[in-house]
Structure formats: structure tokens, C-alpha cells
Write a protein that holds these residues in place. Structure first.
Motif, PDB file in Angstrom:
ATOM      1  N   PHE A 107      -3.394  12.822   2.378  1.00 10.00           N
ATOM      2  CA  PHE A 107      -4.825  13.128   2.469  1.00 10.00           C
ATOM      3  C   PHE A 107      -5.300  14.303   1.621  1.00 10.00           C
ATOM      4  CE2 PHE A 107      -3.859  10.829   6.471  1.00 10.00           C
ATOM      5  CZ  PHE A 107      -4.596   9.690   6.167  1.00 10.00           C
ATOM      6  N   LYS A 108      -4.344  15.025   0.968  1.00 11.48           N
ATOM      7  CA  LYS A 108      -4.805  16.101   0.065  1.00 11.48           C
ATOM      8  C   LYS A 108      -4.529  15.647  -1.348  1.00 11.48           C
ATOM      9  CE  LYS A 108      -4.548  20.452   2.571  1.00 11.48           C
ATOM     10  NZ  LYS A 108      -3.362  21.118   3.096  1.00 11.48           N
ATOM     11  N   PRO A 109      -5.523  15.069  -1.992  1.00 13.98           N
ATOM     12  CA  PRO A 109      -5.247  14.458  -3.292  1.00 13.98           C
ATOM     13  C   PRO A 109      -4.954  15.470  -4.393  1.00 13.98           C
ATOM     14  CG  PRO A 109      -7.573  14.275  -2.715  1.00 13.98           C
ATOM     15  CD  PRO A 109      -6.900  14.922  -1.563  1.00 13.98           C
ATOM     16  N   ASP A 110      -3.983  15.120  -5.210  1.00 17.92           N
ATOM     17  CA  ASP A 110      -3.734  15.881  -6.427  1.00 17.92           C
ATOM     18  C   ASP A 110      -4.614  15.228  -7.489  1.00 17.92           C
ATOM     19  OD1 ASP A 110      -2.819  16.761  -8.842  1.00 17.92           O
ATOM     20  OD2 ASP A 110      -0.867  15.762  -8.713  1.00 17.92           O
ATOM     21  N   LEU A 111      -5.786  15.874  -7.717  1.00 21.02           N
ATOM     22  CA  LEU A 111      -6.808  15.195  -8.520  1.00 21.02           C
ATOM     23  C   LEU A 111      -6.379  14.932  -9.952  1.00 21.02           C
ATOM     24  CD1 LEU A 111     -10.038  16.822  -7.080  1.00 21.02           C
ATOM     25  CD2 LEU A 111      -9.025  14.617  -6.534  1.00 21.02           C
ATOM     26  N   SER A 112      -5.342  15.649 -10.414  1.00 19.48           N
ATOM     27  CA  SER A 112      -4.938  15.440 -11.807  1.00 19.48           C
ATOM     28  C   SER A 112      -4.420  14.013 -12.011  1.00 19.48           C
ATOM     29  CB  SER A 112      -3.877  16.457 -12.213  1.00 19.48           C
ATOM     30  OG  SER A 112      -2.703  16.225 -11.472  1.00 19.48           O
ATOM     31  N   GLY A 143      -0.027   9.705  -4.140  1.00 16.56           N
ATOM     32  CA  GLY A 143      -0.349   9.854  -2.712  1.00 16.56           C
ATOM     33  C   GLY A 143      -1.844   9.808  -2.473  1.00 16.56           C
ATOM     34  N   GLY A 144      -2.393  10.960  -2.006  1.00 13.36           N
ATOM     35  CA  GLY A 144      -3.817  11.012  -1.669  1.00 13.36           C
ATOM     36  C   GLY A 144      -4.707  10.635  -2.848  1.00 13.36           C
ATOM     37  N   ALA A 145      -4.257  10.929  -4.074  1.00 18.60           N
ATOM     38  CA  ALA A 145      -5.088  10.615  -5.238  1.00 18.60           C
ATOM     39  C   ALA A 145      -5.283   9.108  -5.348  1.00 18.60           C
ATOM     40  CB  ALA A 145      -4.442  11.150  -6.509  1.00 18.60           C
ATOM     41  N   PHE A 146      -4.298   8.352  -4.915  1.00 16.56           N
ATOM     42  CA  PHE A 146      -4.394   6.890  -4.980  1.00 16.56           C
ATOM     43  C   PHE A 146      -5.457   6.359  -4.020  1.00 16.56           C
ATOM     44  CE2 PHE A 146      -2.959   2.688  -3.487  1.00 16.56           C
ATOM     45  CZ  PHE A 146      -2.903   2.018  -4.695  1.00 16.56           C
ATOM     46  N   LEU A 147      -5.632   7.111  -2.898  1.00 16.90           N
ATOM     47  CA  LEU A 147      -6.612   6.670  -1.900  1.00 16.90           C
ATOM     48  C   LEU A 147      -8.024   6.587  -2.478  1.00 16.90           C
ATOM     49  CD1 LEU A 147      -5.865   8.445   1.494  1.00 16.90           C
ATOM     50  CD2 LEU A 147      -5.699   6.044   0.920  1.00 16.90           C
ATOM     51  N   ILE A 148      -8.319   7.462  -3.450  1.00 15.72           N
ATOM     52  CA  ILE A 148      -9.691   7.495  -3.975  1.00 15.72           C
ATOM     53  C   ILE A 148     -10.038   6.198  -4.704  1.00 15.72           C
ATOM     54  CG2 ILE A 148     -11.280   8.738  -5.536  1.00 15.72           C
ATOM     55  CD1 ILE A 148      -9.790  11.301  -4.614  1.00 15.72           C
ATOM     56  N   PRO A 149      -9.256   5.814  -5.741  1.00 15.70           N
ATOM     57  CA  PRO A 149      -9.600   4.515  -6.371  1.00 15.70           C
ATOM     58  C   PRO A 149      -9.482   3.342  -5.405  1.00 15.70           C
ATOM     59  CG  PRO A 149      -7.636   5.478  -7.388  1.00 15.70           C
ATOM     60  CD  PRO A 149      -8.191   6.513  -6.478  1.00 15.70           C
ATOM     61  N   TYR A 150      -8.538   3.423  -4.469  1.00 17.79           N
ATOM     62  CA  TYR A 150      -8.377   2.318  -3.517  1.00 17.79           C
ATOM     63  C   TYR A 150      -9.639   2.162  -2.667  1.00 17.79           C
ATOM     64  CZ  TYR A 150      -6.726   0.204   0.897  1.00 17.79           C
ATOM     65  OH  TYR A 150      -6.597  -0.556   2.034  1.00 17.79           O
ATOM     66  N   LEU A 151     -10.132   3.301  -2.111  1.00 18.79           N
ATOM     67  CA  LEU A 151     -11.310   3.216  -1.246  1.00 18.79           C
ATOM     68  C   LEU A 151     -12.580   2.909  -2.047  1.00 18.79           C
ATOM     69  CD1 LEU A 151     -10.525   6.091   1.292  1.00 18.79           C
ATOM     70  CD2 LEU A 151     -10.371   3.616   1.674  1.00 18.79           C
ATOM     71  N   VAL A 152     -12.665   3.493  -3.259  1.00 19.90           N
ATOM     72  CA  VAL A 152     -13.824   3.176  -4.108  1.00 19.90           C
ATOM     73  C   VAL A 152     -13.792   1.685  -4.437  1.00 19.90           C
ATOM     74  CG1 VAL A 152     -14.841   3.523  -6.410  1.00 19.90           C
ATOM     75  CG2 VAL A 152     -14.041   5.489  -5.100  1.00 19.90           C
ATOM     76  N   GLY A 153     -12.597   1.186  -4.736  1.00 21.52           N
ATOM     77  CA  GLY A 153     -12.443  -0.240  -5.052  1.00 21.52           C
ATOM     78  C   GLY A 153     -12.884  -1.122  -3.903  1.00 21.52           C
ATOM     79  N   ILE A 154     -12.530  -0.726  -2.678  1.00 21.30           N
ATOM     80  CA  ILE A 154     -12.938  -1.509  -1.499  1.00 21.30           C
ATOM     81  C   ILE A 154     -14.464  -1.496  -1.367  1.00 21.30           C
ATOM     82  CG2 ILE A 154     -12.956  -1.559   1.040  1.00 21.30           C
ATOM     83  CD1 ILE A 154     -10.182  -2.160   0.547  1.00 21.30           C
ATOM     84  N   ALA A 155     -15.039  -0.275  -1.451  1.00 19.41           N
ATOM     85  CA  ALA A 155     -16.464  -0.150  -1.163  1.00 19.41           C
ATOM     86  C   ALA A 155     -17.332  -0.741  -2.269  1.00 19.41           C
ATOM     87  CB  ALA A 155     -16.816   1.332  -0.957  1.00 19.41           C
ATOM     88  N   VAL A 156     -16.960  -0.464  -3.524  1.00 20.97           N
ATOM     89  CA  VAL A 156     -17.846  -0.818  -4.621  1.00 20.97           C
ATOM     90  C   VAL A 156     -17.646  -2.260  -5.093  1.00 20.97           C
ATOM     91  CG1 VAL A 156     -18.305  -0.297  -7.055  1.00 20.97           C
ATOM     92  CG2 VAL A 156     -18.186   1.541  -5.392  1.00 20.97           C
ATOM     93  N   VAL A 201      -5.256  -0.696   8.916  1.00 20.68           N
ATOM     94  CA  VAL A 201      -3.831  -1.055   9.026  1.00 20.68           C
ATOM     95  C   VAL A 201      -3.044  -0.417   7.877  1.00 20.68           C
ATOM     96  CG1 VAL A 201      -2.164  -2.950   9.038  1.00 20.68           C
ATOM     97  CG2 VAL A 201      -4.286  -3.186  10.289  1.00 20.68           C
ATOM     98  N   ALA A 202      -3.630  -0.389   6.674  1.00 21.59           N
ATOM     99  CA  ALA A 202      -2.924   0.219   5.540  1.00 21.59           C
ATOM    100  C   ALA A 202      -2.690   1.702   5.789  1.00 21.59           C
ATOM    101  CB  ALA A 202      -3.720   0.012   4.256  1.00 21.59           C
ATOM    102  N   LEU A 203      -3.737   2.401   6.259  1.00 20.84           N
ATOM    103  CA  LEU A 203      -3.588   3.841   6.492  1.00 20.84           C
ATOM    104  C   LEU A 203      -2.561   4.111   7.591  1.00 20.84           C
ATOM    105  CD1 LEU A 203      -7.270   5.097   6.177  1.00 20.84           C
ATOM    106  CD2 LEU A 203      -5.420   5.270   4.510  1.00 20.84           C
ATOM    107  N   LEU A 204      -2.599   3.282   8.634  1.00 19.03           N
ATOM    108  CA  LEU A 204      -1.615   3.456   9.718  1.00 19.03           C
ATOM    109  C   LEU A 204      -0.198   3.231   9.202  1.00 19.03           C
ATOM    110  CD1 LEU A 204      -3.435   1.757  12.706  1.00 19.03           C
ATOM    111  CD2 LEU A 204      -2.605   4.113  12.631  1.00 19.03           C
ATOM    112  N   ALA A 205      -0.043   2.253   8.311  1.00 13.07           N
ATOM    113  CA  ALA A 205       1.292   2.013   7.759  1.00 13.07           C
ATOM    114  C   ALA A 205       1.748   3.248   6.979  1.00 13.07           C
ATOM    115  CB  ALA A 205       1.283   0.785   6.855  1.00 13.07           C
ATOM    116  N   PHE A 207       0.817  -1.220   0.000  1.00 10.57           N
ATOM    117  CA  PHE A 207       0.000   0.000   0.000  1.00 10.57           C
ATOM    118  C   PHE A 207       0.852   1.272   0.000  1.00 10.57           C
ATOM    119  CE2 PHE A 207      -1.958   3.440   2.424  1.00 10.57           C
ATOM    120  CZ  PHE A 207      -2.995   3.761   1.565  1.00 10.57           C
ATOM    121  N   PRO A 208       1.827   1.408   0.933  1.00  9.72           N
ATOM    122  CA  PRO A 208       2.610   2.657   0.922  1.00  9.72           C
ATOM    123  C   PRO A 208       3.407   2.839  -0.372  1.00  9.72           C
ATOM    124  CG  PRO A 208       2.954   1.456   2.972  1.00  9.72           C
ATOM    125  CD  PRO A 208       2.193   0.555   2.064  1.00  9.72           C
TER     126      PRO A 208
END
Ligand code: PFF
Length: 426
Positions: free
Chosen positions: A174-179, A22-35, A232-236, A13-14
Motif C-alpha cells: 500500500f505504500k507505492p514506490d512511485l518511481s 508492489g503498491g505501485a502496481f496497484l495504481i495502474p491496476y485500479l485506474v485500469g479497472i475504473a477507467v 478478492v485480489a487485495l485479500l489474496a 495478481f500477487p
């Protein structure tokens, strides 16, 4: 949770977040988990518990022609396992180096043949555990040690928050670079990381579901596993990125990221040697529990087809596993083995851990949500949960949204030929 939490959270994950915005990666990762990830997790358990079979058997029970797909998934798991054990071996190497006070810098480590030796030992231990059938013991060990691992990571993240680079780290994470979201590869990697980390799309959770008690509440367990895994991923990330920004070093260093930064935590933090040794020991156990679950899927598939015992099937797998894994192990050793200009391990992780897994998740969705007995699946998931809601939302997501999203991300990738560009070297 033992299978889900592993190197995927702390190593993969890191490194992926660091090299994908960075933060931009969190969006597809979390969407992937939820959806996709969570519905797949619930319904993989459901399929396993309904059919009481492993991936190949369950797929065959859904449709005879699908048996070969189950076989292909088991083959993919074997490829993933081959390099997963190499990284687990790095953990073992660091576990040995830390208490003897050896400064375990990654380039110093990979300038020796230690990574290869540690891989061989780890692979043999993993095969030994499956052959001897002592998985119950390893399960019990992981149940006791996993919470401890969480405590150590919380400590490390707490230490990270005392460092100068924490502000930069927090905004990086946590501040995604949306580009960055315009890049289809970021989406593909985020999605596949969601599956890798949860351990779905590989038939493992189908196999686990087949051992699940009738009365266990699948939806509840799945939500607990998914939220624990994401935490655990976010804490890492919170443990690793403050160091990257405090002591320098590019966040996009690739697969060696965690192994370059973690020794720095332990050499700077008070009581670092002790915390470090505990951390590597716990991480090694977490990695081993995940590796054992992968090997079991492969061995069970062989024994289903041949009628051999799991132990005999595993014995036949030792040499191919060592041979295949050696290619990855040698890419982070003095041999510096590369294909298409990339270390073999990176290539394996992109080909099987990212693209293969997306395909694995897609075919699993099709099998479970289109071919399996839908009523029975919903029955399984609805048990002990707000029945209709869970069953229908899972089914809607799993049947339509997840396959369409997965197809779209694979099609965009193929169309833009980014796969080829990626293979030719970053
Ligand atoms: N989920 C594990 C991790 O995050 O390290 C990796 C894994 C384990 C994948 C077991 C697949 C599996 F069957």
C-alpha cells in the motif's frame, strides 16, 4: 462473478504486483479497472444482450468486416486458456498433495511429471464439462462454493495479519514506490491485469450478456462484479505477502509466487491441512468455472462458423488444446521447456495474457463504442440505473478515454521496444 473470480485474482495478481513494484502496481491496476475495465464490462454485457450473439456474431452484426476481429479474439482466448489450464492443474496437484500431508514445495512439485499429468486431467475435465453441456451444474456449484472461497481467503489474510512480516507486507502493498510508474511495462501489466481479472476484452462478457435477462440491471451488476473481484485480489495479496516477508523469498518470484508461499501458510497455520485442502478445492472450482467460460467462447465461435454443435466443436478442440497447453506444462516440469530463455508459460502470459489482451480490449472498445448502435447500448446500460449518468460516463470513458489510454500504452511499449527486451529474457 464466477467467471471473474479465478486464478487471475489469487495467482496472477500477487505475482504481478510482487514483480512490478508492489503498491505501485496497484495504481495502474485500479485506474485500469475504473477507467477502462468497468465501462467495458458494462458495455460488453450491453452488446451481448442487445445483439443476443457471441463475440464473433456480435462483431459481425456491428460491421461485416469486423467478423475476423471476433475470430482473432477467440484465437487469443484459446492461447490464454491453454496456459490457464496448466495453472489450474497446479491447483489440482496441490489439492491432492495437501490432504495426504505431502509437503508441496513448488520446486519439488515441478521436479516431477505431476504438473503435466494434472494439466491433462484438468483440460479433459474442462472439455468434458463443455461437451456434456453440464455448465448449469458447474454454475450452481460455483454459486455455492465461491462465497466459501471468500471466507477461506479472509481467514488466510487474517492469519497473515498475525505474522511478523505483516508491517513490511502492508507497506509493500500500500505504500507505492512511485518511481516504478515511470516504466511503461508496469502500466501495461496493470491494465492488462485489470482486464484479465474482470474477464473483459475476450468476448466472454459479450457472450454472457447474450444470456442476460432483459430486466437485470447491467450497471449495478457490473459494479458488484468489479468490486468483488478487486476485493478478492487485495485479500489474496494480504494473505500471501505477509508470508513472503515473514519466511523470506523474493516477492518478485514470478508465476510460482502463490504456489511457493501458500503451502507455507497451511503448514504453519492452526488446522492448516483442513483449511489448505478446502482452499485448493475451492480455487480449483473457481479456476474451472473461468476456464469453462473461455472454452465456451472458442467452441461457440467454431460452431457459429461451421454450424457444428458446441459439443462437436469442443471435441475438435481437445487435441489442439492439449498440444498447445503441453508446451506451457512442460516449462514447469523436468523438461524445463524454454523459448527465448523464458519458461513457455511466462512467455505465453506476457504475449497473450498481457499484450494480446490489451489489443483485445482496444478492438472491443472500438467495436462497442464506435461501431455498435450507440443508442441501443446506452439504453441497455441505463436500464435500472441513474440512466444518463451511467450511460454517458460509460460512453465518454469507453469512447474516448479508454481507447486513447490503451493506444498510448501500446504505442509507448512499441516505441521503447520493451517488448523485444522482455522476450529476450528478463
Ligand atoms: N477472470 C478470470 C480470472 O481472474 O481468473 C480469468 C478469465 C475468465 C478470463 C474467463 C477470461 C474469461 F473469459
Amino acid at each position: 462473478m464466477g467467471s471473474a473470480v479465478g486464478l487471475g485474482n489469487i495467482w496472477r495478481f500477487p505475482y504481478l504486483a510482487g514483480s512490478n513494484g508492489g503498491g505501485a502496481f496497484l495504481i495502474p491496476y485500479l485506474v485500469g479497472i475504473a477507467v477502462c475495465g468497468l465501462p467495458l464490462l458494462m458495455f460488453e454485457y450491453a452488446a451481448g444482450r442487445h445483439y443476443r450473439l457471441g463475440v464473433m456474431g456480435a462483431f459481425k452484426a456491428m460491421s461485416r468486416r469486423y467478423e475476423v476481429v471476433g475470430l482473432a479474439i477467440a484465437a487469443m482466448v484459446f492461447f490464454i486458456l491453454s496456459y490457464y489450464l496448466v495453472v489450474a492443474g497446479w491447483t489440482l496437484g496441490y489439492l491432492i498433495a495437501t490432504p495426504i500431508g505431502k509437503e508441496a514445495g513448488f520446486s519439488a512439485f515441478t521436479a516431477t511429471w505431476w504438473p503435466v499429468a494434472c494439466f491433462v486431467v484438468t483440460a479433459v475435465v474442462c472439455c468434458g464439462v463443455v461437451m456434456l453441456g453440464v455448465t448449469k451444474g458447474i454454475e450452481r456449484t460455483s454459486r455455492a462454493l465461491l462465497p466459501l472461497l471468500a471466507v477461506v481467503i479472509v481467514l488466510m489474510a487474517g492469519y497473515g495479519m498475525t505474522l511478523e512480516g505483516r508491517g513490511e507486507a502492508l507497506s509493500f502493498l500500500f505504500k507505492p514506490d512511485l518511481s516504478a510508474l515511470g516504466d511503461p511495462l508496469v502500466w501495461a501489466r496493470g491494465f492488462s491485469q485489470a482486464f484479465f481479472s474482470l474477464g473483459v476484452g475476450m468476448g466472454v462478457m459479450i457472450t454472457y450478456g447474450s444470456y442476460m435477462a432483459r430486466e437485470s440491471a447491467i450497471a449495478r451488476s457490473s459494479v458488484i462484479v468489479a468490486s468483488g473481484d478487486v476485493s478478492v485480489a487485495l485479500l489474496a495479496g494480504l494473505a500471501i505477502f505477509p508470508l513472503v516477508f515473514t519466511f523470506g523469498g523474493p516477492p518478485g518470484a514470478g508465476p510460482q509466487l502463490a504456489f511457493e508461499t501458500l503451502p507455507q501458510v497451511f503448514s504453519h497455520m492452526p488446522g492448516g491441512m483442513l483449511v489448505g485442502s478446502a482452499f485448493y478445492l475451492l480455487l480449483f472450482v473457481a479456476a474451472l468455472t473461468s476456464a469453462v467460460s473461455m472454452l465456451q467462447v472458442v467452441a461457440a465461435t467454431i460452431s457459429d462458423r461451421t454450424g457444428w454443435s458446441t459439443s462437436r466443436a469442443t471435441r475438435w478442440l481437445v487435441l489442439p488444446l492439449l498440444g498447445l497447453g503441453l508446451l506451457s506444462a512442460l516449462s514447469y516440469a523436468p523438461a524445463d521447456l524454454r523459448f527465448f530463455g523464458q519458461p513457455v508459460l511466462d512467455l505465453m502470459d506476457t504475449t497473450f495474457g498481457t499484450f494480446g489482451l490489451l489489443v483485445g480490449a482496444l478492438v472491443t472498445c472500438i467495436a462497442i463504442f464506435w461501431l455498435a448502435d450507440g443508442l441501443a447500448m446506452k439504453e441497455q446500460v441505463g436500464h435500472g440505473a441513474p440512466r444518463r449518468f451511467v450511460a454517458w460516463s460509460g460512453f465518454l470513458l469507453g469512447r474516448y478515454v479508454a481507447p486513447i489510454t490503451l493506444l498510448a500504452s501500446l504505442a509507448t511499449l512499441a516505441a521503447s521496444l520493451i517488448v523485444l527486451g522482455e522476450l529476450r529474457g528478463r
